[in-house]
Structures are given as C-alpha cells and as structure tokens.
Design an enzyme around this catalytic site. Structure first.
Site, PDB file in Angstrom:
ATOM      1  N   ASP A 140      31.859  44.502  46.859  1.00 39.93           N
ATOM      2  CA  ASP A 140      30.675  43.861  46.291  1.00 39.93           C
ATOM      3  C   ASP A 140      29.434  44.726  46.543  1.00 39.93           C
ATOM      4  O   ASP A 140      29.413  45.547  47.469  1.00 39.93           O
ATOM      5  CB  ASP A 140      30.424  42.496  46.956  1.00 39.93           C
ATOM      6  CG  ASP A 140      31.531  41.501  46.649  1.00 39.93           C
ATOM      7  OD1 ASP A 140      32.255  41.709  45.662  1.00 39.93           O
ATOM      8  OD2 ASP A 140      31.654  40.530  47.418  1.00 39.93           O
TER       9      ASP A 140
HETATM   10  N1  URA Z   1      35.884  40.363  49.757  1.00 41.25           N
HETATM   11  C1  URA Z   1      34.634  40.042  49.402  1.00 41.25           C
HETATM   12  O1  URA Z   1      34.270  38.877  49.402  1.00 41.25           O
HETATM   13  N2  URA Z   1      33.794  41.024  49.066  1.00 41.25           N
HETATM   14  C2  URA Z   1      34.139  42.341  49.083  1.00 41.25           C
HETATM   15  O2  URA Z   1      33.320  43.217  48.783  1.00 41.25           O
HETATM   16  C3  URA Z   1      35.450  42.666  49.450  1.00 41.25           C
HETATM   17  C4  URA Z   1      36.309  41.656  49.770  1.00 41.25           C
END
Ligand code: URA
Length: 238
Positions: free
Chosen positions: A104
């Site tokens: 993310d």
């Molecule tokens: N899980 C999440 O919630 N965000 C990420 O970036 C990776 C795994």
C-alpha cells in the site's frame, strides 16, 4: 543473449559508475572474444567479456530489493503520484524492471523488483505464494484470542484467510506485532487486524520469502540482491 553497451554491462556487473567502467576499458583490462578493446560504447554479448582475464559473473536477469518509503505507489508508472520506479537509480534501472506484488502507499519495507517476469509470476501465483512477514504498529491491543484466530484463518466479509502466524513483539498502548502470511490480498493485514478489534497505524514488510529487509538499507534506497539471495529466491519460486 541480449547485447548491451560494454560500459553499462561493466557498471551493472561490478557496481561501479559507467565513467569508472570506461576507465577500466581504456586501461586495457577488458577483452571481448579474447581481444583487448578500447571502445566502451560498443555493444557486446555479456558471455564474450572478460575482465582481468576472468569471465564476468553475468546474470541474465536482474533482482533488486528496495526499502519502500511511505507516500509512493507500488506501480510502474502513475500520471500524478510518485512511484517506486522513480526511486530506482539510473545505474540499477533495466528494461522490464517491475515491482513484484504491491505494498500500500503508506506501507514501508521490503519490495522486490525484477525483470524476470516468469519468477514474478511464480512468486505471486496462489500455488507458490511465499511467506511474507510484516511488523504492524497497532492503535490498541487486539482481542485476546487474536493469535488463535489468525492461526485458524480469519474470516473476512468476502473470503477466509489462510492460516497466518501472529506474534507480539512489544506490549503497551500502541503494541507492535509481527504477522507472517502467505497471501497478499488488497489491504489484507490491515483487514485482519480490524477483524480482531484493532487498527494498523504503521505497517512495514520485513521479509519476503527467503529475503530479509537489512538494517543497512535506508528507506528509499535499493540494491541488487547478492548471489546467495538470488539463488534462495529462485529456489523459493520453484
Ligand atoms: N497488507 C496490507 O494491509 N497492506 C500492505 O501493504 C500489505 C499487506
């Protein structure tokens, strides 16, 4: 095997600048097909090149790890926002280089980039899904049965997660937890913690298959994988 500029090849293989690579060529240390060469701009086949009499340790594919900072997208390109590709220094850039999977925008930590599309596909396929390790800072402690629920497979509104390992690293009002899981669905770690009554305020990936995020790699930096890391990674994708 693709031909490429001699100075670029030397710079990539020896982790030096193109200027320094050119100097080595002018010093007569580089041979192509057994003949000393002086033109560092010529295109060569990597298998034909020797440096100080030894063949270059040439790898057809390229593997990088990045310590992704928050605030950049895991994408090859975006019209409006900065992406991880913008953080790859010129000397490590290769045609076809792409991030493997996604973190993310606000997630930090270990991101693999490669031009090896076949490996990327294998590492992400449900059959091969490699273990990933994250450290999650939480807004408050999760429910007491969180470890058990992670181990059984948390039920989310649209799917049931595969079993995952949860481990408390630091207690307190905003505790730190480590979670290891094999899947990589959208916002999965955040959603798993939400399901056990907490909220992630910071998420960092510290492991991807056999790779560990080194303390020495600052956020925003990347480096090529070592030969040992590459071999371990290729094995994990089989
Ligand atoms: N899980 C999440 O919630 N965000 C990420 O970036 C990776 C795994």
């Amino acid at each position: 095997m693709d031909r490429m500029r001699l100075d670029k090849l030397l710079a990539l293989q020896m982790d030096i600048s193109r200027k320094d690579a050119g100097a080595l060529v002018r010093q007569g240390k580089v041979c192509v097909c057994g003949q000393q060469v002086h033109d560092s701009a010529q295109k060569v086949c990597p298998a034909d090149v020797t440096f100080s009499g030894k063949p270059l340790d040439y790898q057809a594919n390229f593997y990088l790890m990045m310590n992704k900072p928050a605030g950049v997208l895991t994408a090859a390109w975006d019209a409006k926002q900065p992406t991880v590709m913008g953080l790859v220094p010129d000397k490590l850039m290769r045609r076809g280089l792409q991030p493997v999977g996604r973190l993310d925008k606000d997630t930090t930590g270990l991101l693999l980039l490669t031009d090896d599309g076949e490996l990327a596909h294998q590492l992400l396929s449900p059959r091969h899904h490699v273990w990933k390790t994250y450290q999650a800072r939480l807004i408050c402690p999760p429910s007491p049965c969180a470890e058990e629920r992670f181990a059984h497979g948390i039920e989310l509104s649209d799917f049931t997660c595969q079993p995952a390992r949860l481990h408390r690293l630091k207690d307190g009002d905003t505790p730190l937890y480590e979670v290891c899981l094999r899947e990589g669905k959208f916002h999965q770690v955040k959603r798993m913690f939400a399901a056990v009554g907490s909220e992630v305020t910071a998420l960092c990936r510290t492991g991807f298959g056999p790779l560990l995020l080194p303390d020495t790699l600052a956020q925003g930096q990347c480096r090529s994988l070592t030969r040992e890391e590459t071999e371990a990674l290729l094995k994990s994708g089989k």
